[in-house]
Design a protein around this motif. Sequence first.
Motif, PDB file in Angstrom:
ATOM      1  N   THR A 146      -4.911   6.333   1.613  1.00 10.63           N
ATOM      2  CA  THR A 146      -4.597   5.459   0.486  1.00 10.63           C
ATOM      3  C   THR A 146      -3.519   4.449   0.862  1.00 10.63           C
ATOM      4  N   TYR A 201     -11.269  -8.436  -4.284  1.00 11.54           N
ATOM      5  CA  TYR A 201     -10.947  -7.235  -3.499  1.00 11.54           C
ATOM      6  C   TYR A 201     -11.983  -6.138  -3.717  1.00 11.54           C
ATOM      7  N   ASP A 230     -12.481   4.499   3.949  1.00 14.28           N
ATOM      8  CA  ASP A 230     -11.583   4.397   2.796  1.00 14.28           C
ATOM      9  C   ASP A 230     -12.150   5.271   1.665  1.00 14.28           C
ATOM     10  N   THR A 239      -4.747  -1.571   4.041  1.00 16.67           N
ATOM     11  CA  THR A 239      -4.845  -1.853   2.613  1.00 16.67           C
ATOM     12  C   THR A 239      -3.847  -2.940   2.214  1.00 16.67           C
ATOM     13  N   SER A 272       0.828  -1.209   0.000  1.00 18.55           N
ATOM     14  CA  SER A 272       0.000   0.000   0.000  1.00 18.55           C
ATOM     15  C   SER A 272       0.861   1.258   0.000  1.00 18.55           C
ATOM     16  N   TYR A 315      -4.911   4.427  -9.708  1.00 18.55           N
ATOM     17  CA  TYR A 315      -5.821   4.737  -8.601  1.00 18.55           C
ATOM     18  C   TYR A 315      -6.256   6.197  -8.693  1.00 18.55           C
ATOM     19  N   ASN A 320      -5.202  -6.258   3.313  1.00 17.59           N
ATOM     20  CA  ASN A 320      -6.303  -6.677   2.450  1.00 17.59           C
ATOM     21  C   ASN A 320      -5.799  -7.143   1.097  1.00 17.59           C
TER      22      ASN A 320
END
Lengths: 367, 425
Positions: free
Chosen positions: A257, A288, B111, A262, A83, A246, A265
């Motif tokens: 971010t 995801y 998020d 992240t 991440s 992104y 995950n």
Amino acid sequence: MATASGTAPATAPATTAPRRRSPLVRLAALLGGLALAVVLVVAPLVSSPFINYQLSSIMVFAVALLGLNVVMGYTGQVSLGQSAFLGLGAYVTAYGVVQGWPLWLSLVLSAALPATVGMLVALAAARLRGLALAMITIALPIVGVPLARRLDEFTGGSQGQVVSFLRAPETTGLANDQWRYYVVTVIAVVVFVLVRNLVRGRVGRSFAVVKENEAVALSMGVSPYRTKVLAFTIASLLGGLAGFMYLAVVQYTSPETLVFATSINLVAAMVIGGSASIVGTVLGALYYVLVPVVAGQVSSSRTALISGAVLLAVLFVLPAGLASLPRRVGGRLRRRTPAAEGAPATPDPDGTAPAVPTPAAASTDRR
Amino acid sequence: MTTRKARPMRITHRSGAVLATASIAVLLVTGCTRGESAGGPGSDGASPGITDDSISIGISSPLSGPTAGPGSCTVAGLAAYIGAKNADGGFEFGDGQTRQVEFTYLDDVYDPARAVSNFRQLTNDGIFAYVGALGTPTNAAVMPIAEEEEVPQVLLTTGARTFSEDADAHPWTTGFLPTYVTEGRSFGELLVDAGQPITVATLAQNDDFGESYLDGFNEAIDGSQVEIVASATYEPTDTTLDSQVTELAASGADVLLSAVSVTPLQVGVLTKAQSLGWLPRVFLPSNTSTPGTILEPGGAAAYPGVYTPSFSKNPNSPAFAEDEDVQAYNAAFEEYGSQIAATYTPHCAWSYAEGAVLEQAFAGMEEPTRDSFMESLRSITDFQAPMLLDGITVDTTSSDESGISTVQLVRYDAATGGYGPVDGY
């Protein structure tokens, strides 16, 4: 048997034996690829901006996962910092857009800077292994978040930065979401083709042998250290590129971010999709992006619970990830014929010897 | 050699097939085409999401993860108000219709990417307005899309000034909570009103949160006898603030403004200062001033005064047990909100008040359009929303302030374990 099926997906791609190929299969392959291409091209034209956002997000995280898969799946090194590279790529792009740099320069830098950072970290970190290595990679997002908050001249601080770019050119007649989808899809397809070739080739075999046994790698003239640094560099390059994508899709970046969650995950999604598998990477990205959306449809208050249940269910039924589904089903069918039944035991007589799977072994392994 | 030639083809076939199947599945499942999407205005000039007897609104807040507590409350309070009002017949609109409000909520885990995804999903499902979402980064990510698509993104549960400071630049976005600047300013005003020389030490988080506090405070004390004699900053990731507190204690200031947003750190500040024998009056931000989790563990009773800004009634406090608003809230929350948020945070009361503001906006809406809604929402003045303290009113007409632009300072009363009114410095 358990060992065999566990290692198979990791080593198989680079080291599989010849297969008999009928013209029919070739035709099916061609048609499959063609159908895929048509779907990828047509999908955004008939879909709502919401669907396009989901499809574009899948592309973004597929590339981030691909990077993670190179270092974790193919090379067997733990990385919990993906991440950070995603965030760095997004910030570099945002900075470039704000400064008015040409887009290609932002694109190149969004890949090159994270790659450089990744390489520098790896030069030190790749000497370590196991938990020590995991700790170093954890440090990246943990240091990155406060850094992103503090360097607010570059990052916009904790409120983040809205960046508006990649608007659809007038001449195309496309809406912004469609144009952005095409941009990220082109990047993703190019990246996937390149990485696929990479992991099937000489480099991919050195990844696999380093993953299996570093001593054997050395004896074969493959430097485990260099191989690991290379894998880390590629992973961070792809992470940075995913950061560019992104930003193209979300049009916003903030310290959120690059939070550590992240990374975790992403690792979960990679394992769910299928470690060391190109198809698995795509399936991981689908997981995801889509599972939280579906979970939200079922019950918004219980998304974490539902996602967790899906994760457990997949890992319980398909320990090697979603990509192993066709193989599992195929294996079940084949196992009914006596000829195939004895096969798996032969190449792997005991699980103790840290054998580098020879092409022959790996292939029979999987039959 | 044959190995390498043959192998990729097979993989292409398989990956191609799987990918194609997956992609087609996605399309089929969603089954949505551009023509059907609820983006454009309806045939009779009405905006999406509103009919003669219903209107749909949506929210995306963190319902799982570390911010789940406050996030769930932003949904639950609003759900409680809307549920009770719907059961009561519905909301009355300025165009003479009475409508039921359909309320959809989604989880974004704090998020930004998920928040954008949820916002797209909600607008795709045809919501009329996006109301009350919690979170600075998540709302910041949604704001440009809301502007582009001209979807109201209103009454946001955040104290960040971005959403309220410039209504002309962001015509479709409004904040609801008092900004951190407002909180900081209220501290400053209290000190200035004392009319005597006061020395202040400040401790602030090194980001927009801390800066907003200091900006508001500085603005209020400008040109007065109040003087900042020491200041320190910290990072949210710091594990202890002992060195900052020690440094500030050396100044011997009369007042400590502790703009710390992290619960254990705020407790640490309170215990450290008294262990050094420094007992200033302490100002705490509204989000780190809960008696049970901060003041009691921090030994706040030792200080001559602990102040915090407040603007809502605590429904669990015995002081408000007889209050009609609180009783109505408790009944509605029990029925419609308690299954969404298990534990109380002030956000539950705030978002309940939001429901009442929304009702006001609906009542002033003369046409079933988003433009009319925004116009109505931006012209509410002097509205005493339920669950807000007496004297705190909602005013949405200012172009550089959030819906609630005043706060009341309250003072910790160790005897009762709660907050009571302030009578001067």
